[in-house]
Design an enzyme around this catalytic site. Structure first.
Site, PDB file in Angstrom:
ATOM      1  N   LYS A  30       1.850  -2.764   5.878  1.00  0.00           N
ATOM      2  CA  LYS A  30       1.689  -1.386   6.358  1.00  0.00           C
ATOM      3  C   LYS A  30       0.563  -1.258   7.384  1.00  0.00           C
ATOM      4  O   LYS A  30       0.694  -0.514   8.357  1.00  0.00           O
ATOM      5  CB  LYS A  30       1.442  -0.432   5.195  1.00  0.00           C
ATOM      6  CG  LYS A  30       0.117  -0.582   4.481  1.00  0.00           C
ATOM      7  CD  LYS A  30      -0.027   0.416   3.358  1.00  0.00           C
ATOM      8  CE  LYS A  30      -1.339   0.228   2.619  1.00  0.00           C
ATOM      9  NZ  LYS A  30      -2.516   0.486   3.469  1.00  0.00           N
ATOM     10  N   THR A  31      -0.548  -1.982   7.192  1.00  0.00           N
ATOM     11  CA  THR A  31      -1.645  -1.887   8.155  1.00  0.00           C
ATOM     12  C   THR A  31      -1.202  -2.413   9.512  1.00  0.00           C
ATOM     13  O   THR A  31      -1.562  -1.858  10.560  1.00  0.00           O
ATOM     14  CB  THR A  31      -2.871  -2.663   7.651  1.00  0.00           C
ATOM     15  OG1 THR A  31      -3.234  -2.185   6.355  1.00  0.00           O
ATOM     16  CG2 THR A  31      -4.056  -2.482   8.587  1.00  0.00           C
ATOM     17  N   ASP A 217      -3.031   6.802   6.488  1.00  0.00           N
ATOM     18  CA  ASP A 217      -2.788   5.656   5.607  1.00  0.00           C
ATOM     19  C   ASP A 217      -2.939   6.098   4.150  1.00  0.00           C
ATOM     20  O   ASP A 217      -3.666   7.051   3.851  1.00  0.00           O
ATOM     21  CB  ASP A 217      -3.788   4.552   5.943  1.00  0.00           C
ATOM     22  CG  ASP A 217      -3.462   3.232   5.254  1.00  0.00           C
ATOM     23  OD1 ASP A 217      -2.321   3.077   4.787  1.00  0.00           O
ATOM     24  OD2 ASP A 217      -4.351   2.368   5.202  1.00  0.00           O
ATOM     25  N   GLU A 218      -2.265   5.417   3.231  1.00  0.00           N
ATOM     26  CA  GLU A 218      -2.352   5.696   1.787  1.00  0.00           C
ATOM     27  C   GLU A 218      -2.044   7.177   1.501  1.00  0.00           C
ATOM     28  O   GLU A 218      -2.762   7.847   0.749  1.00  0.00           O
ATOM     29  CB  GLU A 218      -3.749   5.327   1.247  1.00  0.00           C
ATOM     30  CG  GLU A 218      -4.160   3.888   1.493  1.00  0.00           C
ATOM     31  CD  GLU A 218      -3.430   2.883   0.621  1.00  0.00           C
ATOM     32  OE1 GLU A 218      -2.497   3.280  -0.115  1.00  0.00           O
ATOM     33  OE2 GLU A 218      -3.761   1.686   0.672  1.00  0.00           O
ATOM     34  N   GLN A 248       2.642   3.440  -5.828  1.00  0.00           N
ATOM     35  CA  GLN A 248       1.242   3.070  -6.019  1.00  0.00           C
ATOM     36  C   GLN A 248       0.337   4.302  -6.088  1.00  0.00           C
ATOM     37  O   GLN A 248      -0.861   4.221  -5.797  1.00  0.00           O
ATOM     38  CB  GLN A 248       0.775   2.141  -4.885  1.00  0.00           C
ATOM     39  CG  GLN A 248       1.505   0.806  -4.877  1.00  0.00           C
ATOM     40  CD  GLN A 248       0.917  -0.161  -3.865  1.00  0.00           C
ATOM     41  OE1 GLN A 248      -0.191  -0.677  -4.017  1.00  0.00           O
ATOM     42  NE2 GLN A 248       1.661  -0.429  -2.808  1.00  0.00           N
ATOM     43  N   ARG A 616      -0.860  -7.491  -7.106  1.00  0.00           N
ATOM     44  CA  ARG A 616      -2.060  -8.070  -6.502  1.00  0.00           C
ATOM     45  C   ARG A 616      -1.925  -9.581  -6.377  1.00  0.00           C
ATOM     46  O   ARG A 616      -2.695 -10.215  -5.660  1.00  0.00           O
ATOM     47  CB  ARG A 616      -3.316  -7.774  -7.345  1.00  0.00           C
ATOM     48  CG  ARG A 616      -3.717  -6.316  -7.526  1.00  0.00           C
ATOM     49  CD  ARG A 616      -3.748  -5.528  -6.249  1.00  0.00           C
ATOM     50  NE  ARG A 616      -2.456  -4.882  -6.020  1.00  0.00           N
ATOM     51  CZ  ARG A 616      -2.063  -4.391  -4.857  1.00  0.00           C
ATOM     52  NH1 ARG A 616      -2.829  -4.495  -3.803  1.00  0.00           N
ATOM     53  NH2 ARG A 616      -0.881  -3.820  -4.734  1.00  0.00           N
TER      54      ARG A 616
END
Length: 684
Positions: A30-31, A217-218, A248, A616
């Site tokens: 995503k980044t 973002d997020e 998430q 993770r």
């Protein structure tokens, strides 16, 4: 050679006008999409200063800005992304409020968490309710109200909820206290911007014209106030791109509203939706478990189901281990980590132990120390909340703004200079009666008959210290790092730390924190050169907003211990997720027999938390649970977590561990089939 964008990533990057929702599964790049999209907008002729990118941590904002700048230069743009604004929500709010301070009546200060708590305690004391209520719980409720963009008048009160009732009474008094101090708290940095834009169309129009493209973002972590801010800012041009993952969303307890991402298409009609499902982080067996975790969740309006996949080949099955006791579980984890470091030659920094609650860490720490495994615990008190750091910052803030009563009250008698609580109260009463600021009252202390001589001399000593600070910072232009170091000697801060920290080691730790702050100033000076009053004030405000733990050094080669919440955004080669039991994960407070709809939502947030932990892991994932835990001195049988029970048996390797008290590290077998064989023997 750069990895080409996959089709979904390219669609998100190439989208130009109108609202865009990018649903980015864990590890889906995503980044990369956000940075490439910003670069693409600039290439299409959008000025970089018309683009605003918002995220939630200073670290994420810094990394994003750096990546965009590097990307632009790689593409032949010599000026990189000069003019681009990449910021946290709260830093952006501070920027807006600072530039619109005339609309607010002039300069202001910022309440940190300690200031908030002190204000609420004072209000409770004046209401004769100080001993009946936990001030921190009331601060949390006020924060939740602000995050939901609710005023004191809007605040609902549940029947028979004493804390709701007292919060309803405290909230308006707390706001009045903020106004009296000419202060905003952390939540106000978003709320007050949204409120100002809502009420002042001309101010809003200026900012809408400034930022014509907004990226977030997020987005699953946004709250009601942040939604209000974004809705107003993007109303004219509608070029709002949000990137997030509803799977998430794990921060409801601090105000995040999952509905923001689920209802995006309804709130921003005509939105294009892009799903990123290709995972670049984890091997297939880990993703199979992650997808299985989400398969059991209920349907919700607006939810877009995602199924993660990878083109990576191979990978070991996820291990589910059962230990007879928490001690055995901890020792098994420590042995495993020790073996992976020694025999697999893995770097400790690529290994992690995750858990639901901080209380689970101690036993793991004990076992790691016994096995000689280096580690760090993520979390705890953040650097800029430490007393010695806040004290030094308060002196500098006071030198820049003598009306900053929060800073003044903090250093008025620190280090001790004879100004006791009674004298402080009298000074405050004189200021109130005469219409003076507290600083002006200190300057005129000789005219006050009821201030004892020792306190009067203390006030003059403080005047001298602050006067020297002002001269050196604002007239002579001396570097803040040098001035602050000299202040520690001149005002007696270093001497006080040495004398009153409890031990030589504690004094050294606290002075190391001061040195850390001084390095922060020195780094800024090396980067930016000399500072004027405005830039130094802005920097001090920015430090107030820094919530990243300065001790969480990514370069340190140690195993990471973290709560699941703290692990968000991190990734490791090998992850041990411990305590996979009902009552721990999901947490006991979500399992009340009197379950309501809200409790069901809480359990689903626990599912998402488990999913975050699973994703993770890059290469290996170990899930562990125990058969018994001691509760009030008695062993109590434990039930495996529903999230583990629901996993299809073919996706995991089950391991049974016998009680392990100690074992020589060199006797441990390192990895793969050897480790599983050893664990199988232990279980026989």
């Amino acid at each position: 050679m750069a990895i080409p964008l996959n089709p979904a990533q390219r669609q998100a990057v190439e989208h130009h006008e109108g609202p865009l929702l990018v649903l980015a599964g864990a590890g889906s790049g995503k980044t990369r999409v956000i940075t490439q999209r910003i670069a693409r907008l600039v290439e299409r002729g959008v000025p970089a200063n018309a683009i605003l990118a918002l995220t939630f941590t200073n670290k994420a904002a810094g990394e994003m800005a750096e990546r965009v700048g590097r990307l632009m230069k790689e593409r032949g743009h010599a000026r990189g992304a000069e003019g681009l604004t990449v910021s946290t929500f709260h830093s952006f709010g501070l920027m807006v409020l600072t530039r619109e301070k005339k609309q607010l009546g002039g300069t202001f200060t910022i309440f940190d968490q300690g200031d908030q708590l002190a204000a609420v305690k004072d209000i409770l004391g004046r209401m004769d309710a100080g001993r009946a209520f936990d001030a921190s719980a009331i601060v949390a409720r006020i924060s939740n109200a602000k995050n939901a963009f609710l005023s004191a008048e809007d605040l609902a009160v549940k029947e028979c909820d004493d804390y709701d009732e007292i919060t309803k009474l405290v909230y308006p008094r707390y706001q009045a206290a903020l106004r009296n101090f000419r202060a905003f708290d952390f939540d106000d940095l978003v709320c007050e911007v949204a409120r100002m834009w809502r009420d002042k169309a001309d101010v809003l129009a200026r900012w809408q014209e400034r930022f014509r493209y907004v990226l977030v973002d997020e987005y699953q972590d946004t709250n009601g106030a942040q939604l209000a801010l974004l809705t107003l800012l993007a109303k004219q041009h509608r070029n709002l791109c949000v990137v997030g993952d509803d799977d998430q969303s794990i921060y409801a307890w601090r105000g995040a509203d999952l509905r923001n991402i689920l209802m995006f298409e309804a709130q921003f009609p005509g939105a294009v939706v892009v799903k990123l499902e290709q995972n670049y982080r984890s091997f297939g067996p880990i993703l199979a478990v992650a997808n299985a975790v989400l398969e059991k969740r209920p349907d919700e309006p607006g939810r877009h189901r995602k199924v993660l996949f990878t083109e990576k080949k191979g990978g070991d099955k996820v291990v589910v281990a059962t230990a007879p006791s928490p001690e055995a579980e901890a020792m098994w984890v420590a042995h495993g980590l020790r073996a992976r470091i020694k025999d697999e030659r893995r770097r400790p920094r690529d290994l992690a132990v995750l858990y639901r609650s901080n209380g689970q860490a101690k036993m793991i720490e004990d076992a790691l120390r016994e096995q000689g495994v280096p580690y760090r615990v993520v979390g705890g008190q953040t650097f800029f909340e430490r007393k010695e750091v806040k004290d030094l910052l308060s002196y500098l803030k006071l030198a820049l703004n003598e009306q900053d009563e929060i800073a003044l009250r903090r250093v008025l008698n620190y280090p001790p200079r004879g100004i006791g609580e009674t004298s402080v109260e009298r000074l405050g009463l004189h200021a109130l009666a005469k219409g003076w600021t507290l600083w002006k009252t200190i300057e005129r202390v000789d005219a006050l008959d009821d201030i004892p001589p020792v306190a009067r001399e203390g006030c003059k000593a403080l005047e001298g210290v602050v006067g020297e600070l002002k001269k050196r910072l604002l007239v002579d232009g001396d570097p803040a790092s040098v001035v602050a170091r000299d202040l520690c000697e001149r005002a007696g801060i270093k001497r006080d730390l040495d004398a009153n920290s409890g031990s030589t080691q504690a004094a050294a730790r606290r002075w190391a924190n001061v040195e850390g702050l001084l390095r922060t100033f020195a780094n800024k000076e090396a980067r930016d050169g000399k500072s004027d009053r405005r830039s130094l004030a802005a920097f001090l405000h920015a430090l107030t907003l820094t919530h990243d733990d300065a001790e969480a050094d990514d370069a340190s080669d140690v195993v990471t211990l973290s709560t699941l919440h703290g692990s968000k955004g991190l990734e490791f080669d090998v992850v041990y997720l411990v305590g996979c039991e009902e009552g721990l994960l999901p947490h006991a407070r979500t399992l009340d027999a009197r379950a309501t709809d809200a409790t069901v939502q809480d359990v689903e947030e626990e599912r998402r938390l488990f999913y975050v932990g699973v994703t993770r892991a890059r290469q290996r994932l170990f899930l562990s649970k125990t058969r018994h835990r001691v509760v009030r001195g008695k062993p109590v049988p434990r039930t495996p977590s529903r999230f583990v029970v629901d996993l299809p048996p073919e996706l995991v390797d089950e391991v049974d561990i016998k009680e392990i008290t100690t074992m020589a590290p060199e006797d441990m077998v390192a990895s793969g089939e050897n480790l599983l064989a050893l664990l199988g023997q232990l279980g026989k």
